[in-house]
Design a protein around this motif. Sequence first.
Motif, PDB file in Angstrom:
ATOM      1  N   TRP A 230       0.871  -1.182   0.000  1.00 16.07           N
ATOM      2  CA  TRP A 230       0.000   0.000   0.000  1.00 16.07           C
ATOM      3  C   TRP A 230       0.900   1.222   0.000  1.00 16.07           C
ATOM      4  O   TRP A 230       1.786   1.348   0.843  1.00 16.07           O
ATOM      5  CB  TRP A 230      -0.896   0.004   1.222  1.00 16.07           C
ATOM      6  N   HIS A 231       0.687   2.097  -0.975  1.00 13.95           N
ATOM      7  CA  HIS A 231       1.455   3.334  -1.053  1.00 13.95           C
ATOM      8  C   HIS A 231       0.481   4.477  -1.287  1.00 13.95           C
ATOM      9  O   HIS A 231      -0.183   4.536  -2.318  1.00 13.95           O
ATOM     10  CB  HIS A 231       2.483   3.251  -2.192  1.00 13.95           C
ATOM     11  N   ASN A 232       0.381   5.390  -0.320  1.00  6.97           N
ATOM     12  CA  ASN A 232      -0.567   6.520  -0.388  1.00  6.97           C
ATOM     13  C   ASN A 232      -1.996   6.032  -0.642  1.00  6.97           C
ATOM     14  O   ASN A 232      -2.719   6.548  -1.492  1.00  6.97           O
ATOM     15  CB  ASN A 232      -0.160   7.535  -1.455  1.00  6.97           C
ATOM     16  N   PHE A 233      -2.387   5.033   0.116  1.00  2.73           N
ATOM     17  CA  PHE A 233      -3.728   4.442   0.058  1.00  2.73           C
ATOM     18  C   PHE A 233      -4.056   3.817  -1.293  1.00  2.73           C
ATOM     19  O   PHE A 233      -5.212   3.657  -1.661  1.00  2.73           O
ATOM     20  CB  PHE A 233      -4.804   5.474   0.437  1.00  2.73           C
ATOM     21  N   ILE A 234      -3.037   3.459  -2.047  1.00  3.93           N
ATOM     22  CA  ILE A 234      -3.217   2.778  -3.323  1.00  3.93           C
ATOM     23  C   ILE A 234      -2.549   1.407  -3.217  1.00  3.93           C
ATOM     24  O   ILE A 234      -1.388   1.291  -2.849  1.00  3.93           O
ATOM     25  CB  ILE A 234      -2.597   3.585  -4.492  1.00  3.93           C
ATOM     26  N   LYS A 235      -3.325   0.384  -3.556  1.00  2.00           N
ATOM     27  CA  LYS A 235      -2.817  -0.976  -3.481  1.00  2.00           C
ATOM     28  C   LYS A 235      -2.077  -1.309  -4.773  1.00  2.00           C
ATOM     29  O   LYS A 235      -2.612  -1.155  -5.859  1.00  2.00           O
ATOM     30  CB  LYS A 235      -3.987  -1.942  -3.290  1.00  2.00           C
ATOM     31  N   LYS A 236      -0.823  -1.754  -4.630  1.00  2.00           N
ATOM     32  CA  LYS A 236      -0.001  -2.104  -5.791  1.00  2.00           C
ATOM     33  C   LYS A 236       0.497  -3.535  -5.653  1.00  2.00           C
ATOM     34  O   LYS A 236       0.772  -3.999  -4.551  1.00  2.00           O
ATOM     35  CB  LYS A 236       1.185  -1.164  -5.920  1.00  2.00           C
ATOM     36  N   THR A 237       0.610  -4.200  -6.789  1.00  2.00           N
ATOM     37  CA  THR A 237       1.159  -5.554  -6.821  1.00  2.00           C
ATOM     38  C   THR A 237       2.544  -5.498  -7.454  1.00  2.00           C
ATOM     39  O   THR A 237       2.728  -4.900  -8.513  1.00  2.00           O
ATOM     40  CB  THR A 237       0.250  -6.488  -7.641  1.00  2.00           C
ATOM     41  N   ARG A 238       3.494  -6.115  -6.782  1.00  2.00           N
ATOM     42  CA  ARG A 238       4.873  -6.137  -7.280  1.00  2.00           C
ATOM     43  C   ARG A 238       5.371  -7.574  -7.323  1.00  2.00           C
ATOM     44  O   ARG A 238       4.851  -8.446  -6.658  1.00  2.00           O
ATOM     45  CB  ARG A 238       5.773  -5.296  -6.394  1.00  2.00           C
ATOM     46  N   LYS A 239       6.433  -7.766  -8.093  1.00  2.00           N
ATOM     47  CA  LYS A 239       7.059  -9.094  -8.202  1.00  2.00           C
ATOM     48  C   LYS A 239       8.326  -9.130  -7.354  1.00  2.00           C
ATOM     49  O   LYS A 239       9.071  -8.161  -7.293  1.00  2.00           O
ATOM     50  CB  LYS A 239       7.402  -9.409  -9.652  1.00  2.00           C
ATOM     51  N   CYS A 240       8.547 -10.268  -6.754  1.00  2.00           N
ATOM     52  CA  CYS A 240       9.752 -10.494  -5.963  1.00  2.00           C
ATOM     53  C   CYS A 240      10.466 -11.715  -6.542  1.00  2.00           C
ATOM     54  O   CYS A 240       9.868 -12.777  -6.693  1.00  2.00           O
ATOM     55  CB  CYS A 240       9.396 -10.739  -4.509  1.00  2.00           C
ATOM     56  N   ASP A 241      11.725 -11.549  -6.867  1.00  2.00           N
ATOM     57  CA  ASP A 241      12.535 -12.661  -7.364  1.00  2.00           C
ATOM     58  C   ASP A 241      13.231 -13.336  -6.187  1.00  2.00           C
ATOM     59  O   ASP A 241      13.811 -12.675  -5.329  1.00  2.00           O
ATOM     60  CB  ASP A 241      13.588 -12.177  -8.358  1.00  2.00           C
ATOM     61  N   ILE A 242      13.177 -14.653  -6.175  1.00  2.00           N
ATOM     62  CA  ILE A 242      13.811 -15.432  -5.105  1.00  2.00           C
ATOM     63  C   ILE A 242      15.031 -16.138  -5.689  1.00  2.00           C
ATOM     64  O   ILE A 242      14.953 -16.783  -6.728  1.00  2.00           O
ATOM     65  CB  ILE A 242      12.840 -16.465  -4.520  1.00  2.00           C
ATOM     66  N   SER A 243      16.167 -15.979  -5.013  1.00  2.00           N
ATOM     67  CA  SER A 243      17.409 -16.622  -5.437  1.00  2.00           C
ATOM     68  C   SER A 243      18.027 -17.351  -4.254  1.00  2.00           C
ATOM     69  O   SER A 243      17.789 -17.003  -3.099  1.00  2.00           O
ATOM     70  CB  SER A 243      18.396 -15.584  -5.965  1.00  2.00           C
ATOM     71  N   HIS A 244      18.831 -18.354  -4.576  1.00  2.00           N
ATOM     72  CA  HIS A 244      19.594 -19.065  -3.553  1.00  2.00           C
ATOM     73  C   HIS A 244      21.068 -18.764  -3.769  1.00  2.00           C
ATOM     74  O   HIS A 244      21.554 -18.786  -4.895  1.00  2.00           O
ATOM     75  CB  HIS A 244      19.378 -20.578  -3.644  1.00  2.00           C
TER      76      HIS A 244
END
Length: 97
Positions: A52-66
């Motif tokens: 949530w940024h300034n009352f706006i819901k955003k979807t982001r991607k997260c990359d997972i690495s080992h």
Amino acid sequence: MAIALLVPSQDTFAKKVSTDGDEQEVRVEHNWKRMSSEFKLVHTDTHDYTVWHNFIKKTRKCDISHRMKTEVWYCDLHNHAKSEVSFEETIHSHQHK
């Protein structure tokens, strides 16, 4: 936290020696020395997370690495080499909860 997949040890090496016509098996310990270490990031997965940024819901991607560590071991007594691969940590591209 490191999980070793193959651990170098002070194991013994069997060597056949003949003295006076009799053949005997002699056990000689390896003299393992670490020759090199290398770290590598291996991409494993991607997932979505919401913020949530300034009352706006955003979807982001997260990359997972080992993060993997590879070590090469060498025994100068027997001219043997072996490697050890271990898991070091899981890394997310973004800090999220």
